[in-house]
Design an enzyme around this catalytic site. Structure first.
Site, PDB file in Angstrom:
ATOM      1  CB  ILE A  17      -0.888   0.242   1.290  1.00  0.00           C
ATOM      2  CG1 ILE A  17      -2.095   1.070   0.988  1.00  0.00           C
ATOM      3  CG2 ILE A  17      -0.208   0.133   2.524  1.00  0.00           C
ATOM      4  CD1 ILE A  17      -2.889   0.817  -0.109  1.00  0.00           C
ATOM      5  CB  SER A  39      11.694  -0.662   5.517  1.00  0.00           C
ATOM      6  OG  SER A  39      11.460  -1.885   5.401  1.00  0.00           O
ATOM      7  CE  LYS A  93      -8.232   0.194   3.817  1.00  0.00           C
ATOM      8  NZ  LYS A  93      -8.206  -1.264   4.052  1.00  0.00           N
ATOM      9  CG  ASP A 171      -7.483  -4.642   5.002  1.00  0.00           C
ATOM     10  OD1 ASP A 171      -6.827  -3.975   5.845  1.00  0.00           O
ATOM     11  OD2 ASP A 171      -7.468  -4.506   3.861  1.00  0.00           O
TER      12      ASP A 171
END
Length: 311
Positions: A17, A39, A93, A171
């Site tokens: 995403i 990361s 989200k 989701d």
């Protein structure tokens, strides 16, 4: 922007995403500069990367904002660290794994005078504002939500979605609920929930929900992660003076059988416009209504065990 020209921002969690939506949206917004990533694996070519969020917060005090794109089960700890360090926080989200932890983040952000934005990207789909305005003047009778897609296409190899806090089919389903709670003039409440959970998994692969609202309003929602071929993201609404439909996740609006607009890929651009506004004003934008509906679905859910899901 009143007192800054460019806001340096870091992305925390460089998954699908982030790469598909957040990176191009940040680069396309002149208010922001993508200054770093966090990361534990490789970051992004040409962008400074830190293995841990604590490293970023310590070494880059010049970066005032972070976008948290890791799985929701990990988001509360990261958001708490960032807020404590005085950074503005954008939450992908769903904003967290529980309602209580997001409420706590609001209080933390308020105490530190930083912005907190719980994003619902589907609310920024092109057809949503016009749908909300049209419905505001009408009596809504019935809403039908059909949200069906292929989990293998959109979440390949992502085991976290099947764990507690990962939400399973909610989701994507929460995107529909975020539109619903945005466009309805009055709130609705859940009265029935059926959850289809694959054998050996913790989260549902399909769900059927029923809501009630004022003046006899009913809402039916069907979510399914097993659909192959064309994907379906539709909301159909009947009113006292005609019908309205939002399709393609809210990108396409049709009223009374007449297509009013179609525009894709504007959602995350809208998110970052809004985040820039919030940072400028040092405001908080956290609406928990979609997450509350999901929590209610689990509380009222009648569980049905279905065939195992395998990648």
């Amino acid at each position: 922007m009143s007192d800054v020209t460019v806001i340096k921002i870091a992305i925390v969690g460089v998954g699908k995403i982030a790469q598909d939506q957040h990176v191009p949206s940040i680069k396309g917004n002149e208010a922001f500069e993508l200054a770093a990533t966090v990361s534990s694996r490789d970051g992004l070519p040409g962008i400074e990367n830190h293995a841990q969020l604590t490293d970023l917060l310590e070494k880059r005090p010049d970066i005032p904002a972070v976008a948290l794109c890791m799985p929701p089960q990990m988001r509360y700890e990261a958001a708490s660290l960032a807020i404590e360090a005085g950074r503005h926080v954008l939450l992908e989200k769903p904003p967290g794994a529980t309602i209580a932890e997001v409420q706590d983040l609001v209080e933390r952000a308020r105490a530190k005078n930083v912005s907190l934005f719980a994003t619902w990207h589907s609310r920024f789909a092109a057809g949503v504002p016009a749908a909300r305005a049209w419905l505001a003047e009408r009596m809504i009778r019935h809403v039908r939500i059909t949200w069906k897609e292929d989990v293998r296409r959109w979440h390949p190899g992502q085991a976290w979605i099947w764990e507690p806090g990962g939400l399973g089919v909610f989701d994507p389903g929460i995107n529909a609920l975020s539109i619903l709670t945005e466009i309805l003039p009055e709130p609705v409440h859940l009265v029935q929930s059926t959850l289809e959970v694959p054998d050996g998994r913790q989260a549902p692969i399909a769900a059927s929900l029923r809501f009630r609202g004022p003046a006899g309003l009913t809402v039916e929602a069907d979510f399914d992660w097993r659909q192959t071929g064309p994907q379906t993201w539709d909301i159909e609404i009947g009113t006292d003076t005609g019908s309205l439909s939002l399709s393609k996740g809210g990108a396409e609006l049709t009223i009374g059988g007449r297509r009013e607009m179609t525009e894709a890929d504007v959602e995350y651009a809208g998110i970052y416009r809004r985040f820039a506004e919030l940072i400028d004003a040092r405001e908080i934008d956290v609406d928990l209504a979609p997450l509350i509906h999901v929590a209610d679905a689990f509380m009222l859910g009648r569980k049905i065990t279905v065939e195992p899901f395998e990648e």
